[in-house]
Design an enzyme around this catalytic site. Sequence first.
Site, PDB file in Angstrom:
ATOM      1  N   GLU A  39       9.698   6.295   5.057  1.00  0.00           N
ATOM      2  CA  GLU A  39       9.245   4.955   5.451  1.00  0.00           C
ATOM      3  C   GLU A  39       8.200   5.089   6.553  1.00  0.00           C
ATOM      4  O   GLU A  39       8.165   6.080   7.271  1.00  0.00           O
ATOM      5  CB  GLU A  39      10.414   4.116   5.974  1.00  0.00           C
ATOM      6  CG  GLU A  39      11.574   3.959   5.008  1.00  0.00           C
ATOM      7  CD  GLU A  39      11.202   3.257   3.718  1.00  0.00           C
ATOM      8  OE1 GLU A  39      10.479   2.240   3.789  1.00  0.00           O
ATOM      9  OE2 GLU A  39      11.612   3.722   2.648  1.00  0.00           O
ATOM     10  N   SER A  52       8.357  -7.243  -3.137  1.00  0.00           N
ATOM     11  CA  SER A  52       9.782  -7.364  -2.856  1.00  0.00           C
ATOM     12  C   SER A  52      10.040  -8.082  -1.547  1.00  0.00           C
ATOM     13  O   SER A  52      10.901  -8.949  -1.460  1.00  0.00           O
ATOM     14  CB  SER A  52      10.433  -5.993  -2.831  1.00  0.00           C
ATOM     15  OG  SER A  52       9.669  -5.087  -2.090  1.00  0.00           O
ATOM     16  N   ASN A  53       9.295  -7.726  -0.529  1.00  0.00           N
ATOM     17  CA  ASN A  53       9.538  -8.335   0.777  1.00  0.00           C
ATOM     18  C   ASN A  53       8.389  -9.267   1.160  1.00  0.00           C
ATOM     19  O   ASN A  53       7.305  -8.813   1.487  1.00  0.00           O
ATOM     20  CB  ASN A  53       9.704  -7.254   1.842  1.00  0.00           C
ATOM     21  CG  ASN A  53      10.923  -6.417   1.558  1.00  0.00           C
ATOM     22  OD1 ASN A  53      12.012  -6.939   1.361  1.00  0.00           O
ATOM     23  ND2 ASN A  53      10.732  -5.115   1.499  1.00  0.00           N
ATOM     24  N   ARG A  95      -1.026  -8.120   4.152  1.00  0.00           N
ATOM     25  CA  ARG A  95      -1.195  -8.182   2.706  1.00  0.00           C
ATOM     26  C   ARG A  95      -0.985  -9.580   2.157  1.00  0.00           C
ATOM     27  O   ARG A  95      -1.610  -9.982   1.191  1.00  0.00           O
ATOM     28  CB  ARG A  95      -0.262  -7.184   2.008  1.00  0.00           C
ATOM     29  CG  ARG A  95       1.208  -7.422   2.257  1.00  0.00           C
ATOM     30  CD  ARG A  95       2.058  -6.420   1.504  1.00  0.00           C
ATOM     31  NE  ARG A  95       3.476  -6.639   1.766  1.00  0.00           N
ATOM     32  CZ  ARG A  95       4.451  -5.945   1.194  1.00  0.00           C
ATOM     33  NH1 ARG A  95       4.148  -4.974   0.355  1.00  0.00           N
ATOM     34  NH2 ARG A  95       5.697  -6.188   1.468  1.00  0.00           N
ATOM     35  N   TYR A 105      -3.905  -3.802 -10.319  1.00  0.00           N
ATOM     36  CA  TYR A 105      -2.626  -4.011  -9.644  1.00  0.00           C
ATOM     37  C   TYR A 105      -2.872  -3.993  -8.138  1.00  0.00           C
ATOM     38  O   TYR A 105      -3.549  -3.089  -7.625  1.00  0.00           O
ATOM     39  CB  TYR A 105      -1.633  -2.906 -10.031  1.00  0.00           C
ATOM     40  CG  TYR A 105      -0.307  -3.057  -9.329  1.00  0.00           C
ATOM     41  CD1 TYR A 105       0.616  -4.001  -9.770  1.00  0.00           C
ATOM     42  CD2 TYR A 105       0.000  -2.301  -8.201  1.00  0.00           C
ATOM     43  CE1 TYR A 105       1.818  -4.182  -9.113  1.00  0.00           C
ATOM     44  CE2 TYR A 105       1.210  -2.476  -7.535  1.00  0.00           C
ATOM     45  CZ  TYR A 105       2.113  -3.422  -8.003  1.00  0.00           C
ATOM     46  OH  TYR A 105       3.289  -3.603  -7.333  1.00  0.00           O
ATOM     47  N   ASN A 125       3.119  -2.211   2.819  1.00  0.00           N
ATOM     48  CA  ASN A 125       3.810  -3.146   3.709  1.00  0.00           C
ATOM     49  C   ASN A 125       3.400  -2.985   5.168  1.00  0.00           C
ATOM     50  O   ASN A 125       3.691  -3.816   6.014  1.00  0.00           O
ATOM     51  CB  ASN A 125       5.335  -3.035   3.559  1.00  0.00           C
ATOM     52  CG  ASN A 125       5.878  -1.676   3.993  1.00  0.00           C
ATOM     53  OD1 ASN A 125       5.218  -0.914   4.716  1.00  0.00           O
ATOM     54  ND2 ASN A 125       7.084  -1.350   3.561  1.00  0.00           N
ATOM     55  N   TYR A 136      -0.009   6.783   4.635  1.00  0.00           N
ATOM     56  CA  TYR A 136       1.070   5.991   4.043  1.00  0.00           C
ATOM     57  C   TYR A 136       0.580   5.277   2.781  1.00  0.00           C
ATOM     58  O   TYR A 136       0.013   4.178   2.833  1.00  0.00           O
ATOM     59  CB  TYR A 136       1.630   4.994   5.064  1.00  0.00           C
ATOM     60  CG  TYR A 136       2.871   4.266   4.569  1.00  0.00           C
ATOM     61  CD1 TYR A 136       4.029   4.964   4.248  1.00  0.00           C
ATOM     62  CD2 TYR A 136       2.868   2.879   4.403  1.00  0.00           C
ATOM     63  CE1 TYR A 136       5.162   4.310   3.774  1.00  0.00           C
ATOM     64  CE2 TYR A 136       4.002   2.208   3.944  1.00  0.00           C
ATOM     65  CZ  TYR A 136       5.137   2.937   3.623  1.00  0.00           C
ATOM     66  OH  TYR A 136       6.249   2.274   3.155  1.00  0.00           O
ATOM     67  N   GLU A 149       4.569   4.484  -3.778  1.00  0.00           N
ATOM     68  CA  GLU A 149       4.625   4.299  -5.235  1.00  0.00           C
ATOM     69  C   GLU A 149       3.764   3.114  -5.679  1.00  0.00           C
ATOM     70  O   GLU A 149       3.372   3.047  -6.832  1.00  0.00           O
ATOM     71  CB  GLU A 149       6.086   4.148  -5.689  1.00  0.00           C
ATOM     72  CG  GLU A 149       6.733   2.775  -5.480  1.00  0.00           C
ATOM     73  CD  GLU A 149       7.059   2.444  -4.030  1.00  0.00           C
ATOM     74  OE1 GLU A 149       7.070   3.368  -3.185  1.00  0.00           O
ATOM     75  OE2 GLU A 149       7.301   1.260  -3.738  1.00  0.00           O
TER      76      GLU A 149
END
Length: 352
Positions: A130, A186-187, A194, A233, A238, A244, A247
């Site tokens: 992370e 997801s978050n 973003r 895409y 995040n 960093y 996937e």
Amino acid sequence: MSVTANHKTLRPLLVTTIILGVFVAAFLMYIKPSTSMIYELAKSKVSTVQVIQPNSTVVLVWLWPFGKTFDLSVCSSHFKIEGCVITADRSLYSKSHGVIIHHHDISANLSNLPRTQRPPFQKWIWMNMESPTHSPKHPGIGNLFNLTLNYRRDADIALPYGSIIAAETKNFVPPTKDKLICWFVSNWNQDHERVKYYDELKNHVEIHAYGNAFGSHISDEDYFSTMGSCKFYLAFENSIHKDYMTEKLYNPLSVGTVPVVLGPPRKNYENFVPGNAFIHVDDFSSPKELAEYLLLLDQNMAIYLQYFEWRRHFEARKTYFWAELTCRACDYLKRQKVYQAFNSLDNWYWGQ
Ligand SMILES: *[C@@H]1O[C@H](CO)[C@@H](O)[C@H](O)[C@H]1NC(C)=O
Ligand SMILES: *[C@@H]1O[C@H](CO)[C@@H](O)[C@H](O)[C@H]1NC(C)=O
Ligand SMILES: *[C@@H]1O[C@H](CO)[C@@H](O)[C@H](O)[C@H]1NC(C)=O
């Protein structure tokens, strides 16, 4: 009497709590993998027994990453790394050459770290994939570890989320597209850079957004086929940190969709991925300008296909969580027998 009465009132409450708990747990488990889709090996039904030979390198997984188990006996079969015994059996602590400790599972008071005397040959490996923004900074871990296992290129055991490897493909044909831009998130957090970018971009071009925040959940089975059906895409990280790239970048590259990245600068991406394989938001002065470019590519197949030129000589390979990480750690220990201590983890990872 009063005991019975208490039982009667407590039972339904307890049952409700348990049911609720199961739901919450199921929900959490349900959203976690399907929305990030890191690459994992299917768990084999029968784990082969790993025999410790005198020449084996023993690596102890001290804490299951995010509480999830994984197949420990795949170093030889999947990664051609021989002589490794990866174990979660804490009784092998004193025989372990390496102890892998997953950062996120360390409790804040450090009470779940090994307590017994560390054997002189043993190396503790700090494992974390992370970003610093999403990694709690625990006081007291700064000089406990010998090695770092991380996506950063300057980690001792440097494992990015994926890699671009040489492969000859005569004629790569991307999958059929019926959508221009997709985003799986997801978050949802309004403050994220973003999200701000997305909010502006969607004023200029249609975006197919999936995730709980949009009321359109995407299942694991549909994940990659849906991604493949989009020309672009949004690979928006995040948080923005050197090296960093997750996937979110390697999934579209591997399915044949062009990632539009938001993360560290383009130059940093180009350390890992060919410059003509992706579009960087910084290539444009505004989201509006990016939208115009994507709409232009939608009308021009020849320019669009140039983003797959790299596929003539390369392909994207994703790193397997967590099995591959632990096998590579073992491989490192086998080859690097030197004394190594790392006394500035805090500063290295979280900076000043
Ligand atoms: C370890 O020793 C065994 C038998 O003694 C041998 O078969 C094996 O190849 C050795 N493995 C490594 C990695 O050296
Ligand atoms: C450390 O924290 C854990 C919970 O994270 C708690 O269960 C444990 O009692 C604490 N231990 C000490 C020694 O404070
Ligand atoms: C590992 O690091 C610890 C903490 O700095 C140190 O005490 C220990 O001697 C090191 N061990 C090896 C084998 O490098």
